[in-house]
Design a protein around this motif. Structure first.
Motif, PDB file in Angstrom:
ATOM      1  N   ARG A 168       3.336  -7.236   6.377  1.00 31.30           N
ATOM      2  CA  ARG A 168       2.137  -6.754   7.062  1.00 31.30           C
ATOM      3  C   ARG A 168       2.032  -5.227   6.969  1.00 31.30           C
ATOM      4  O   ARG A 168       0.940  -4.662   6.737  1.00 31.30           O
ATOM      5  CB  ARG A 168       2.175  -7.183   8.527  1.00 31.30           C
ATOM      6  N   ALA A 169       3.165  -4.526   7.161  1.00 33.26           N
ATOM      7  CA  ALA A 169       3.143  -3.056   7.105  1.00 33.26           C
ATOM      8  C   ALA A 169       2.761  -2.557   5.717  1.00 33.26           C
ATOM      9  O   ALA A 169       1.966  -1.613   5.562  1.00 33.26           O
ATOM     10  CB  ALA A 169       4.508  -2.505   7.498  1.00 33.26           C
ATOM     11  N   ILE A 170       3.309  -3.194   4.722  1.00 33.92           N
ATOM     12  CA  ILE A 170       2.988  -2.781   3.349  1.00 33.92           C
ATOM     13  C   ILE A 170       1.513  -3.045   3.051  1.00 33.92           C
ATOM     14  O   ILE A 170       0.822  -2.210   2.447  1.00 33.92           O
ATOM     15  CB  ILE A 170       3.904  -3.507   2.358  1.00 33.92           C
ATOM     16  N   GLY A 171       1.025  -4.203   3.461  1.00 36.15           N
ATOM     17  CA  GLY A 171      -0.383  -4.525   3.225  1.00 36.15           C
ATOM     18  C   GLY A 171      -1.323  -3.565   3.943  1.00 36.15           C
ATOM     19  O   GLY A 171      -2.359  -3.144   3.396  1.00 36.15           O
ATOM     20  N   ALA A 172      -0.970  -3.207   5.175  1.00 35.84           N
ATOM     21  CA  ALA A 172      -1.835  -2.293   5.942  1.00 35.84           C
ATOM     22  C   ALA A 172      -1.836  -0.891   5.330  1.00 35.84           C
ATOM     23  O   ALA A 172      -2.879  -0.212   5.277  1.00 35.84           O
ATOM     24  CB  ALA A 172      -1.355  -2.225   7.381  1.00 35.84           C
ATOM     25  N   SER A 173      -0.675  -0.430   4.875  1.00 31.30           N
ATOM     26  CA  SER A 173      -0.620   0.925   4.294  1.00 31.30           C
ATOM     27  C   SER A 173      -1.397   1.000   2.989  1.00 31.30           C
ATOM     28  O   SER A 173      -1.996   2.032   2.662  1.00 31.30           O
ATOM     29  CB  SER A 173       0.838   1.335   4.064  1.00 31.30           C
TER      30      SER A 173
ATOM     31  N   GLY B 134      -4.131  -0.650   2.299  1.00 35.03           N
ATOM     32  CA  GLY B 134      -5.568  -0.670   2.583  1.00 35.03           C
ATOM     33  C   GLY B 134      -6.085   0.631   3.179  1.00 35.03           C
ATOM     34  O   GLY B 134      -7.188   1.077   2.872  1.00 35.03           O
ATOM     35  N   SER B 135      -5.273   1.276   4.029  1.00 34.81           N
ATOM     36  CA  SER B 135      -5.746   2.469   4.738  1.00 34.81           C
ATOM     37  C   SER B 135      -5.222   3.770   4.148  1.00 34.81           C
ATOM     38  O   SER B 135      -5.826   4.829   4.311  1.00 34.81           O
ATOM     39  CB  SER B 135      -5.332   2.392   6.217  1.00 34.81           C
ATOM     40  N   GLY B 136      -4.075   3.733   3.480  1.00 32.67           N
ATOM     41  CA  GLY B 136      -3.474   4.954   2.950  1.00 32.67           C
ATOM     42  C   GLY B 136      -2.867   5.814   4.038  1.00 32.67           C
ATOM     43  O   GLY B 136      -2.567   6.988   3.800  1.00 32.67           O
ATOM     44  N   ASP B 137      -2.665   5.253   5.215  1.00 33.15           N
ATOM     45  CA  ASP B 137      -2.106   6.002   6.341  1.00 33.15           C
ATOM     46  C   ASP B 137      -0.582   5.832   6.302  1.00 33.15           C
ATOM     47  O   ASP B 137      -0.036   4.843   6.778  1.00 33.15           O
ATOM     48  CB  ASP B 137      -2.693   5.479   7.651  1.00 33.15           C
ATOM     49  N   PHE B 138       0.078   6.842   5.718  1.00 31.15           N
ATOM     50  CA  PHE B 138       1.521   6.740   5.568  1.00 31.15           C
ATOM     51  C   PHE B 138       2.255   6.977   6.903  1.00 31.15           C
ATOM     52  O   PHE B 138       3.370   6.503   7.092  1.00 31.15           O
ATOM     53  CB  PHE B 138       1.997   7.742   4.521  1.00 31.15           C
ATOM     54  N   GLU B 139       1.615   7.702   7.800  1.00 28.75           N
ATOM     55  CA  GLU B 139       2.226   7.895   9.106  1.00 28.75           C
ATOM     56  C   GLU B 139       2.306   6.568   9.863  1.00 28.75           C
ATOM     57  O   GLU B 139       3.338   6.261  10.476  1.00 28.75           O
ATOM     58  CB  GLU B 139       1.430   8.924   9.902  1.00 28.75           C
ATOM     59  N   ALA B 140       1.276   5.797   9.787  1.00 27.72           N
ATOM     60  CA  ALA B 140       1.283   4.466  10.412  1.00 27.72           C
ATOM     61  C   ALA B 140       2.311   3.571   9.738  1.00 27.72           C
ATOM     62  O   ALA B 140       2.995   2.760  10.374  1.00 27.72           O
ATOM     63  CB  ALA B 140      -0.098   3.845  10.338  1.00 27.72           C
ATOM     64  N   LEU B 141       2.456   3.737   8.421  1.00 25.29           N
ATOM     65  CA  LEU B 141       3.460   2.950   7.700  1.00 25.29           C
ATOM     66  C   LEU B 141       4.861   3.306   8.176  1.00 25.29           C
ATOM     67  O   LEU B 141       5.694   2.417   8.372  1.00 25.29           O
ATOM     68  CB  LEU B 141       3.326   3.224   6.199  1.00 25.29           C
ATOM     69  N   ALA B 142       5.105   4.583   8.375  1.00 22.64           N
ATOM     70  CA  ALA B 142       6.423   5.006   8.833  1.00 22.64           C
ATOM     71  C   ALA B 142       6.724   4.444  10.227  1.00 22.64           C
ATOM     72  O   ALA B 142       7.841   3.987  10.497  1.00 22.64           O
ATOM     73  CB  ALA B 142       6.513   6.525   8.836  1.00 22.64           C
TER      74      ALA B 142
END
Length: 230
Positions: A141-146, A148-156
């Protein structure tokens, strides 16, 4: 004188004749066969013969009765012995059947336990893997969300949450990370890969951890790779 002599000679002749007659009579009595024996003698011999035959018959009858008694006494003993033999043979057959059944049951038990052990070894990790699946789902889920949004802070932040989730799961299974920095070097827990000079730590002290070590319950499953002050 002549008459007296004649008279004496006649008397001697008569006495001699009488003695000769008695001797002849005795010889004839001795030479006469048994069949011509007196009647009294024959009767006594007959009685003795009949008495002997009667005694022999009585003895034979007694021996027959004794043999019959012995045979009648042996027959119950033989029957009892045959019955005992039959009983023991029946018990032997029963014990043999029990042994065969016990051996068959043991063989079945051995095969069943062997099969269970193989299945247990084959699927021993099924439980822990089932518990790790939610962690894998969160990573996806985290990889898929990052993406789509390009928000690496959210990925971290997502990865950090997953990391904490994974550690919590492993701790529930009895896994604990080692605390090594500042601890005296212990070869049972530490693997020294480098020795460095340090003014802050005494000699033989772990100054840096290169790879974390883990303990599962009370056993070291991986020692920590460390630098040691020297």
């Amino acid at each position: 004188m002549t008459e007296a002599r004649n008279t004496a000679e006649e008397r001697l002749d008569q006495e001699a004749a009488a003695a000769g007659g008695e001797a002849a009579h005795a010889d004839s009595e001795r030479d006469r066969p048994a069949a011509e024996a007196p009647a009294d003698t024959l009767n006594e011999e007959a009685l003795e013969s009949e008495s002997g035959e009667g005694a022999s018959a009585s003895d034979a009858a007694a021996e027959g009765e004794f043999a019959a008694e012995e045979q009648s006494a042996e027959e119950p003993a033989t029957d009892e012995r045959d019955a005992r033999i039959a009983e023991l043979e029946g018990q032997l057959e029963e014990y043999r059947n029990r042994l065969l059944r016990a051996q068959a049951d043991f063989d079945n038990y051995r095969r069943r336990t062997q099969r269970e052990k193989e299945e247990m070894a084959k699927y021993a990790s099924a439980e822990i893997i089932t518990k790790l699946l939610p962690v894998l789902d969160n990573f996806e889920r985290a990889i898929g969300a990052s993406k789509g949004s390009g928000d690496f802070e959210a990925l971290a932040k997502g990865v950090d949450m997953i990391h904490r989730q994974l550690l919590q799961l492993l701790e529930q299974e009895g896994l604990k990370p080692m605390e090594t920095v500042g601890q005296p070097f212990n070869p049972e827990y530490h693997e020294a890969v480098m020795r460095v000079e340090s003014d802050e730590h005494e000699e033989g002290t772990v100054v840096e951890e290169l790879q974390r070590g883990y303990i599962l319950k009370d056993r070291v499953i991986r020692p920590a790779m460390v630098k040691v002050s020297g």
